[in-house]
Motif scaffolding. Sequence first.
Motif, PDB file in Angstrom:
ATOM      1  N   GLU A 133      -5.073  -3.567  -4.976  1.00 54.82           N
ATOM      2  CA  GLU A 133      -6.217  -2.988  -5.631  1.00 54.82           C
ATOM      3  C   GLU A 133      -5.715  -1.421  -5.940  1.00 54.82           C
ATOM      4  OE1 GLU A 133      -9.760  -2.865  -3.536  1.00 54.82           O
ATOM      5  OE2 GLU A 133     -10.481  -4.528  -4.421  1.00 54.82           O
ATOM      6  N   LEU A 134      -5.837  -1.029  -7.328  1.00 56.24           N
ATOM      7  CA  LEU A 134      -5.166   0.200  -7.788  1.00 56.24           C
ATOM      8  C   LEU A 134      -6.646   0.947  -7.974  1.00 56.24           C
ATOM      9  CD1 LEU A 134      -3.452   2.085  -9.182  1.00 56.24           C
ATOM     10  CD2 LEU A 134      -4.109   1.114 -11.149  1.00 56.24           C
ATOM     11  N   HIS A 135      -6.644   2.238  -7.258  1.00 59.12           N
ATOM     12  CA  HIS A 135      -7.671   3.021  -6.965  1.00 59.12           C
ATOM     13  C   HIS A 135      -7.256   4.203  -7.776  1.00 59.12           C
ATOM     14  CE1 HIS A 135      -9.667   0.507  -3.900  1.00 59.12           C
ATOM     15  NE2 HIS A 135      -8.409   0.435  -3.649  1.00 59.12           N
ATOM     16  N   GLN A 136      -7.614   4.390  -9.167  1.00 62.73           N
ATOM     17  CA  GLN A 136      -7.019   5.460  -9.692  1.00 62.73           C
ATOM     18  C   GLN A 136      -7.376   6.920  -9.532  1.00 62.73           C
ATOM     19  OE1 GLN A 136      -7.435   3.970 -13.901  1.00 62.73           O
ATOM     20  NE2 GLN A 136      -5.477   4.561 -13.967  1.00 62.73           N
ATOM     21  N   ALA A 137      -8.914   6.993  -9.283  1.00 65.17           N
ATOM     22  CA  ALA A 137      -9.275   8.613  -8.593  1.00 65.17           C
ATOM     23  C   ALA A 137      -8.721   8.982  -7.691  1.00 65.17           C
ATOM     24  CB  ALA A 137     -10.868   8.293  -8.601  1.00 65.17           C
ATOM     25  N   GLN A 138      -8.448   7.789  -6.533  1.00 64.70           N
ATOM     26  CA  GLN A 138      -7.778   8.503  -5.291  1.00 64.70           C
ATOM     27  C   GLN A 138      -6.088   8.439  -5.446  1.00 64.70           C
ATOM     28  OE1 GLN A 138     -10.138   5.739  -4.952  1.00 64.70           O
ATOM     29  NE2 GLN A 138     -11.759   7.218  -4.494  1.00 64.70           N
ATOM     30  N   ARG A 139      -5.640   7.947  -6.548  1.00 65.65           N
ATOM     31  CA  ARG A 139      -4.262   7.707  -6.973  1.00 65.65           C
ATOM     32  C   ARG A 139      -3.529   6.723  -5.565  1.00 65.65           C
ATOM     33  NH1 ARG A 139      -0.375  11.648  -7.393  1.00 65.65           N
ATOM     34  NH2 ARG A 139       0.515  10.290  -8.809  1.00 65.65           N
ATOM     35  N   CYS A 140      -4.204   5.631  -5.571  1.00 65.52           N
ATOM     36  CA  CYS A 140      -3.872   4.965  -4.383  1.00 65.52           C
ATOM     37  C   CYS A 140      -3.720   3.497  -4.653  1.00 65.52           C
ATOM     38  CB  CYS A 140      -4.931   5.404  -3.245  1.00 65.52           C
ATOM     39  SG  CYS A 140      -5.036   4.106  -1.771  1.00 65.52           S
ATOM     40  N   VAL A 141      -3.052   2.811  -3.901  1.00 62.26           N
ATOM     41  CA  VAL A 141      -2.900   1.185  -4.247  1.00 62.26           C
ATOM     42  C   VAL A 141      -2.868   0.561  -2.770  1.00 62.26           C
ATOM     43  CG1 VAL A 141      -1.462  -0.803  -4.917  1.00 62.26           C
ATOM     44  CG2 VAL A 141      -1.490   1.538  -5.995  1.00 62.26           C
ATOM     45  N   THR A 142      -3.861  -0.347  -2.493  1.00 63.70           N
ATOM     46  CA  THR A 142      -4.024  -0.848  -1.363  1.00 63.70           C
ATOM     47  C   THR A 142      -3.576  -2.394  -1.504  1.00 63.70           C
ATOM     48  OG1 THR A 142      -6.356  -1.456  -1.820  1.00 63.70           O
ATOM     49  CG2 THR A 142      -5.921   0.549  -0.446  1.00 63.70           C
ATOM     50  N   ARG A 143      -3.120  -3.051  -0.295  1.00 61.85           N
ATOM     51  CA  ARG A 143      -2.748  -4.333  -0.317  1.00 61.85           C
ATOM     52  C   ARG A 143      -3.341  -4.984   1.009  1.00 61.85           C
ATOM     53  NH1 ARG A 143       3.012  -6.539   1.742  1.00 61.85           N
ATOM     54  NH2 ARG A 143       2.467  -8.839   1.498  1.00 61.85           N
ATOM     55  N   ALA A 144      -4.336  -5.890   0.637  1.00 62.87           N
ATOM     56  CA  ALA A 144      -5.355  -6.559   1.649  1.00 62.87           C
ATOM     57  C   ALA A 144      -6.007  -5.458   2.174  1.00 62.87           C
ATOM     58  CB  ALA A 144      -4.440  -7.184   2.730  1.00 62.87           C
ATOM     59  N   GLY A 145      -6.491  -4.506   1.452  1.00 61.93           N
ATOM     60  CA  GLY A 145      -7.052  -2.974   2.148  1.00 61.93           C
ATOM     61  C   GLY A 145      -6.595  -2.009   2.939  1.00 61.93           C
ATOM     62  N   ILE A 146      -5.156  -2.458   2.938  1.00 61.02           N
ATOM     63  CA  ILE A 146      -4.366  -1.281   3.485  1.00 61.02           C
ATOM     64  C   ILE A 146      -3.641  -0.349   2.577  1.00 61.02           C
ATOM     65  CG2 ILE A 146      -2.544  -0.935   5.194  1.00 61.02           C
ATOM     66  CD1 ILE A 146      -3.477  -3.634   6.520  1.00 61.02           C
ATOM     67  N   PRO A 147      -3.784   1.070   2.443  1.00 59.32           N
ATOM     68  CA  PRO A 147      -3.078   1.663   1.642  1.00 59.32           C
ATOM     69  C   PRO A 147      -1.669   1.504   1.829  1.00 59.32           C
ATOM     70  CG  PRO A 147      -4.789   2.928   2.724  1.00 59.32           C
ATOM     71  CD  PRO A 147      -4.579   1.612   3.450  1.00 59.32           C
ATOM     72  N   LEU A 148      -0.839   1.531   0.584  1.00 59.18           N
ATOM     73  CA  LEU A 148       0.627   1.471   0.313  1.00 59.18           C
ATOM     74  C   LEU A 148       1.150   2.919   0.457  1.00 59.18           C
ATOM     75  CD1 LEU A 148       1.353  -1.489  -1.943  1.00 59.18           C
ATOM     76  CD2 LEU A 148       1.225  -1.413   0.483  1.00 59.18           C
ATOM     77  N   THR A 149       2.216   3.196   1.168  1.00 57.05           N
ATOM     78  CA  THR A 149       2.946   4.531   0.902  1.00 57.05           C
ATOM     79  C   THR A 149       3.964   4.499  -0.020  1.00 57.05           C
ATOM     80  OG1 THR A 149       2.760   4.871   3.225  1.00 57.05           O
ATOM     81  CG2 THR A 149       4.100   6.443   2.096  1.00 57.05           C
ATOM     82  N   LEU A 150       3.555   5.207  -1.177  1.00 55.34           N
ATOM     83  CA  LEU A 150       4.437   4.964  -2.505  1.00 55.34           C
ATOM     84  C   LEU A 150       5.187   6.236  -2.945  1.00 55.34           C
ATOM     85  CD1 LEU A 150       1.972   2.714  -4.573  1.00 55.34           C
ATOM     86  CD2 LEU A 150       4.048   1.886  -3.361  1.00 55.34           C
ATOM     87  N   SER A 151       6.067   6.220  -3.429  1.00 56.90           N
ATOM     88  CA  SER A 151       6.730   7.340  -3.892  1.00 56.90           C
ATOM     89  C   SER A 151       6.220   7.539  -5.214  1.00 56.90           C
ATOM     90  CB  SER A 151       8.348   7.330  -4.277  1.00 56.90           C
ATOM     91  OG  SER A 151       8.432   6.573  -5.217  1.00 56.90           O
ATOM     92  N   ALA A 152       6.251   8.980  -5.792  1.00 64.17           N
ATOM     93  CA  ALA A 152       5.605   9.268  -7.082  1.00 64.17           C
ATOM     94  C   ALA A 152       6.081   8.390  -8.170  1.00 64.17           C
ATOM     95  CB  ALA A 152       5.826  10.738  -7.576  1.00 64.17           C
ATOM     96  N   GLN A 153       7.273   7.997  -8.124  1.00 66.77           N
ATOM     97  CA  GLN A 153       7.772   7.298  -9.160  1.00 66.77           C
ATOM     98  C   GLN A 153       6.968   5.604  -9.001  1.00 66.77           C
ATOM     99  OE1 GLN A 153      12.156   7.323  -9.479  1.00 66.77           O
ATOM    100  NE2 GLN A 153      11.938   9.146 -10.784  1.00 66.77           N
ATOM    101  N   GLU A 154       7.032   5.178  -7.884  1.00 66.70           N
ATOM    102  CA  GLU A 154       6.606   3.878  -7.452  1.00 66.70           C
ATOM    103  C   GLU A 154       5.006   3.837  -8.006  1.00 66.70           C
ATOM    104  OE1 GLU A 154       9.568   3.030  -3.839  1.00 66.70           O
ATOM    105  OE2 GLU A 154       7.553   3.782  -3.352  1.00 66.70           O
ATOM    106  N   TYR A 155       4.462   4.935  -7.818  1.00 69.79           N
ATOM    107  CA  TYR A 155       3.199   5.107  -7.891  1.00 69.79           C
ATOM    108  C   TYR A 155       2.920   4.952  -9.552  1.00 69.79           C
ATOM    109  CZ  TYR A 155      -1.771   6.011  -9.030  1.00 69.79           C
ATOM    110  OH  TYR A 155      -2.976   6.080  -9.475  1.00 69.79           O
ATOM    111  N   ARG A 156       3.634   5.801 -10.316  1.00 69.93           N
ATOM    112  CA  ARG A 156       3.405   5.516 -11.748  1.00 69.93           C
ATOM    113  C   ARG A 156       3.831   4.254 -12.309  1.00 69.93           C
ATOM    114  NH1 ARG A 156       6.799  11.226 -12.545  1.00 69.93           N
ATOM    115  NH2 ARG A 156       5.004  12.590 -12.389  1.00 69.93           N
ATOM    116  N   LEU A 157       4.868   3.491 -11.723  1.00 68.41           N
ATOM    117  CA  LEU A 157       5.124   2.118 -12.269  1.00 68.41           C
ATOM    118  C   LEU A 157       3.879   1.174 -11.815  1.00 68.41           C
ATOM    119  CD1 LEU A 157       8.876   1.780 -11.457  1.00 68.41           C
ATOM    120  CD2 LEU A 157       7.765   2.344 -13.634  1.00 68.41           C
TER     121      LEU A 157
END
Length: 217
Positions: A133-157
Amino acid sequence: MRLLIVEDDFELGKALTKSLTRAGYVVDQAKTGSEGLAALRAQTYAAILLDIGLPELDGFTVLREARAAKIDVPIIILSGRGMTDQRIAGLDAGADDYLVKPFDLDELEARLRVHIRRNAGQAKDTIGIGDLELHQAQRCVTRAGIPLTLSAQEYRLVNLLMLRNDRFVSKAQLEAALYDHTAQVESNTVEVAIYGLRKKLGPGRIINRRNVGYKII
Ligand code: CA
C-alpha cells in the motif's frame, strides 16, 4: 514525481523549490513563459505550477499552447490576490486549479497530491497492489501493513510505479522522476534503485520488460 514551476518571482520560486524538494518531488524551474513552454515540450511532468504574469509569454498563453499541444498534465495557476477574473480565465483556458498568493504550502502539497493522483486515474490517497500500500500523504509504503524503510530514490520509484500500476513505466520516465535536469545521471542508477526495491518488496513484485520498462505486480 517531477514538477515544473513557472514563476518569475525569484524568492517565491526558490521557496517553492525548496519546500517541494523536501516533500520528495524533483523540481525544475522556468523563469519566463517561453522557458516554461520549452520545458513542457521537452519533459514529462507530474504537475505544473504556473504564474500568470510572466516575461515573454504570459501564463495564459503557456496554458493554451500546452493544452493545444495535448499536454494533459495537471496545471495549477498561482494567481495574484484579488484577481478573480484571472482565475476564471485560467480555469476556462484549461487549468485544473488555482491558488491565490500568498498561499499555504501544506495546502499546495495536498492539492498537488490530489491532482497527480486523479491524473493517474486514482481517486484515493491510498493505492494498493496486492499486500503493498502506498500512502501518499504520509509518504509511506507498507507491505502487509508494515511500513518499509525506503531511501528517497526508492520511494520516488515505488510512488511512480504504483501510481501507474496498470502500465509499464519506461526507464527514461523513472530517471526523470529521480533527478532534476542539472544532475549527472549515472547510467545504472535506475537499476541500482530497482535492485534495492526488489529486496524490500520481496521476489517477483517488480517485473521488467526489455525496452518497455518496469511494473509492480
Ligand atoms: Ca509574476
